[in-house]
Design a protein around this motif. Structure first.
Motif: not given
Length: 272
Positions: A224-226, A56-64, A98-100, A1-9
């Motif tokens: 990774g689309i928020a 590294v944590v995830s929720q709803g398929g998104r990592y932060t 993790p990279k998708p 997952m690139t920097k721009g696509r990392l969705a913050a929780i």
């Protein structure tokens, strides 16, 4: 997952989770344990700068990534900057998040529950767009792509329901129609106008369709689309590309693989 696509929780997810009931010995710092009890998943931990521990944590398929202090009493979220001004957060994201599997996700796109507009000429000019019926930027994207559809682009609109209680029934109304493409076009042409849900567009009436729309939500999160719109395509080298949000009009030739089309609708002028 690139920097721009990392969705913050949001921190609200971590800190406003309500009371924690009796539990076994804590495996994580208490603030993080509260988030885990509320459904957040811990993927991995690592030693970070200045005695911090990264998680590294995830929720709803998104990592932060969040950080705990050495005394395990405080949880930090946000950008971590080193003394030389470098973004440690970006380095940690690249190394530990993790990279998708974009190839696998793209294969799921091809089988997703969607509406087709346009015929791909030549074959291969295909665009996937996650769209919420209530999303104004999805509507602008639809407007902008009409000229490209006439030029040989096929757009596969993937309905999701993320923007309020009417998103799901509106999506169901389209996907339950005998002619989904016509129903989708009608929805877009009437975007922003008053709309009343009918019994025929309820989840109770179409549980199978509602389940497929929710699966689309999960697929969007997997990329990774928020938020909507989410645009996905393959470039000329066959590499999967992702664009979150409304593309600029100047980006559309590269995205669609077609020559630039004339778009003179004044409603789209701000996206040039």
């Amino acid at each position: 997952m690139t920097k721009g696509r990392l969705a913050a929780i949001s921190m609200a997810t971590f800190l406003c989770v309500g009371p924690v009931h009796a539990q076994a010995a804590e495996a994580y710092p208490k603030p993080l344990q509260q988030a885990v009890d509320a459904g957040v998943k811990v993927v991995k931990s690592f030693p970070a700068a200045s005695g911090l521990t990264g998680w590294v944590v995830s929720q709803g398929g998104r990592y932060t990534i969040v950080y705990s202090t050495a005394d395990r009493k405080t949880l930090l979220a946000g950008a971590l900057i080193g003394e030389d001004g470098a973004s440690l957060s970006s380095q940690y994201e690249e190394r530990y998040v993790p990279k998708p599997d974009l190839a696998s996700l793209y294969a799921q796109l091809e089988k997703s529950f969607h509406v087709v507009e346009g015929a791909a000429k030549p074959a291969g000019n295909v665009l996937y767009v996650f769209v919420d019926p209530n999303c104004p930027y999805c509507h602008f994207t639809w407007m902008a792509l009409q000229a490209y559809e006439k030029a040989g682009l096929q757009v596969r609109w993937i309905p999701v329901a993320t923007l309020g209680p009417t998103s799901m029934p509106k999506a169901i109304e389209v996907m339950a129609a005998s002619d989904r493409t016509a129903a989708f076009r009608r929805m877009e042409e009437n975007h922003g106008k008053p709309w009343t849900a009918s019994a025929a567009s309820s989840e109770a009436s179409h549980q199978d369709i509602a389940a497929k729309i929710r699966a689309n939500n999960e697929l969007m999160e997997g990329f990774g689309i928020a938020g909507t719109p989410g645009v996905i395509w393959k470039d000329k080298q066959g590499k999967v590309q992702i664009k979150g949000g409304m593309p600029r009009l100047s980006e559309l030739p590269a995205i669609t693989g077609l020559p630039e089309q004339k778009i003179d609708d004044p409603a789209l002028a701000k996206f040039r």
